[in-house]
Design a protein around this motif. Structure first.
Motif, mmCIF file in Angstrom:
data_model
loop_
_atom_site.group_PDB
_atom_site.id
_atom_site.type_symbol
_atom_site.label_atom_id
_atom_site.label_comp_id
_atom_site.label_asym_id
_atom_site.label_seq_id
_atom_site.Cartn_x
_atom_site.Cartn_y
_atom_site.Cartn_z
ATOM 1 N N GLU A 130 0.829 -1.201 0.000
ATOM 2 C CA GLU A 130 0.000 0.000 0.000
ATOM 3 C C GLU A 130 0.861 1.248 0.000
ATOM 4 N N GLN A 176 1.830 2.013 -3.422
ATOM 5 C CA GLN A 176 0.739 2.439 -4.297
ATOM 6 C C GLN A 176 0.302 3.866 -4.028
ATOM 7 N N GLU A 177 0.482 4.359 -2.788
ATOM 8 C CA GLU A 177 -0.151 5.605 -2.394
ATOM 9 C C GLU A 177 0.854 6.690 -2.020
ATOM 10 N N ASN A 229 -7.479 -1.716 1.614
ATOM 11 C CA ASN A 229 -7.177 -1.858 0.194
ATOM 12 C C ASN A 229 -7.347 -0.485 -0.441
ATOM 13 N N GLN A 242 -6.526 0.885 -3.317
ATOM 14 C CA GLN A 242 -7.031 1.017 -4.679
ATOM 15 C C GLN A 242 -8.528 0.739 -4.743
ATOM 16 N N GLU A 243 -8.968 -0.252 -3.988
ATOM 17 C CA GLU A 243 -10.405 -0.557 -3.958
ATOM 18 C C GLU A 243 -11.188 0.617 -3.379
ATOM 19 N N ARG A 258 -10.294 3.786 -3.519
ATOM 20 C CA ARG A 258 -10.327 4.829 -4.544
ATOM 21 C C ARG A 258 -11.373 4.515 -5.612
ATOM 22 N N ASP A 259 -11.495 3.252 -5.955
ATOM 23 C CA ASP A 259 -12.481 2.864 -6.971
ATOM 24 C C ASP A 259 -13.901 3.178 -6.500
ATOM 25 N N SER A 263 -14.489 6.893 -6.822
ATOM 26 C CA SER A 263 -13.929 7.423 -8.065
ATOM 27 C C SER A 263 -14.746 8.557 -8.680
#
Length: 356
Positions: free
Chosen positions: A200, A203-204, A341, A343-344, A346-347, A350
């Motif tokens: 993570e 990713q961030e 999570n 990315q999840e 952020r989705d 979104s």
């Protein structure tokens, strides 16, 4: 069985609502215009004025209702406007005032009930004193001026008596209330964040504009920092009120955020202002009020208050490449800690955030 289940769910909803309620104490003053219409020829119609002072207590519920109780003292004097037999009546009474208001933004309205008990004196040749107990029913219309530590309310109200035979007393009231905020309306404290995993962290990366300190610096965690689209978290100049377009979007975002509470531990809400004001203290105050305004909407949507913490940064952190005086700097940014999570998450959000 169904009835018991429904009763249980209703009780749970009521307890949850009361737990989120806020209370206030305040003072009130009002001036009154009184008209007395009599149905008997021996009694004259009268007009006059009065005033009252109150100690008030209010209970704010998240569903938009405000219950108010006031205890005070009232003084009035009315007199006949015509006729050979002039009459003048003075009264001094204790008053219990109850109202239940519906709040629509800064406007409030609802039913008003008052109970008065005291003495009246009829001032004429055959002076007489009487003890009276009066119940009045009417309505109240108010406008609330909100601030961080206290609210000011101006109101217009009217009532008619319920229990005086052979005459009708109508009262129109113009009043002012000063409400002090209690600890129950203050912001909660953040819980310790859950450290992020190395994946993570990779990713961030933190946004360059989010240079503010956090309450979680002691924990090895990189928060998910979100930058929002221009129609979200936008405020009217020199206020902590959302623009019309932004308010609808913020409420929509809060509902979506409340559905993701299992995906993160805590949120920091960071408020910012533009630099149009030459008063740094005012900029700081505005940014704090804006962050708290967002926090309140999140709580109303169902996010636990103790998982939120708000900060204000004044005009110290304008957006990169943006004029510090530009209205786009009147904004709020979020830092989500302990994301399971990133990315999840952020989705799911979104439609409200700017992609990395």
């Amino acid at each position: 069985m169904k009835i018991q289940f429904a009763a249980l769910m209703s009780s749970a909803f009521l307890l949850n609502t009361v737990a989120k309620a806020e209370s206030q104490y305040g003072l009130g003053l009002e001036i009154e215009s009184v008209t007395t219409k009599s149905s008997e020829a021996s009694e004259l119609d009268k007009k006059g004025f009065g005033g009252a002072g109150f100690l008030n207590y209010a209970y704010h519920l998240p569903v938009g209702l405000i219950g108010t109780v006031g205890v005070g003292f009232q003084a009035r004097e009315v007199k006949s406007s015509s006729g050979l037999r002039k009459q003048r009546v003075a009264s001094n009474t204790g008053v219990l005032s109850l109202d239940l208001r519906w709040a629509l933004s800064s406007f409030e309205f609802g039913p008003l009930l008052r109970f008065s008990n005291g003495k009246t004196s009829t001032l004429r040749a055959d002076d007489e004193n009487n003890t009276v107990a009066i119940s009045d029913l009417g309505a109240i219309f108010a406008y609330r001026f909100r601030a961080e530590n206290a609210d000011k309310v101006a109101y217009l109200a009217f009532t008619q008596d319920l229990n005086i035979a052979r005459q009708v007393n109508t009262t129109i009231m113009l009043g002012f209330q000063y409400w002090m905020k209690t600890d129950s309306s203050s912001q909660g404290q953040s819980e310790p964040a859950v450290p992020a995993t190395p994946s993570e962290t990779a990713q961030e990366p933190a946004l360059e504009s989010a240079a503010y300190p956090t309450s979680e610096d002691k924990v090895e965690a990189v928060p998910v920092r979100l930058r929002f689209k221009s129609d979200l978290f936008q405020f009217k100049p020199k206020t902590a009120e959302f623009t019309k377009v932004s308010k609808a979007r913020v409420n929509e975002f809060a509902k979506v955020l409340a559905q993701t509470v299992d995906s993160w531990e805590t949120i920091e809400i960071h408020g910012h202002s533009d630099s149009n004001s030459k008063n740094p203290a005012r900029n700081q105050e505005l940014s704090e009020l804006r962050a708290k305004a967002v926090q309140k909407i999140f709580v109303d949507a169902g996010v636990a208050n103790d998982r939120l913490k708000s900060f204000g940064h004044g005009a110290q952190q304008p957006l990169p490449g943006i004029d510090p005086k530009d209205g786009e700097n009147r904004r709020v940014e979020l830092a989500l800690f302990g994301a399971k999570n990133a990315q999840e998450l952020r989705d799911k959000l979104s439609s409200f955030i700017v992609p990395n």
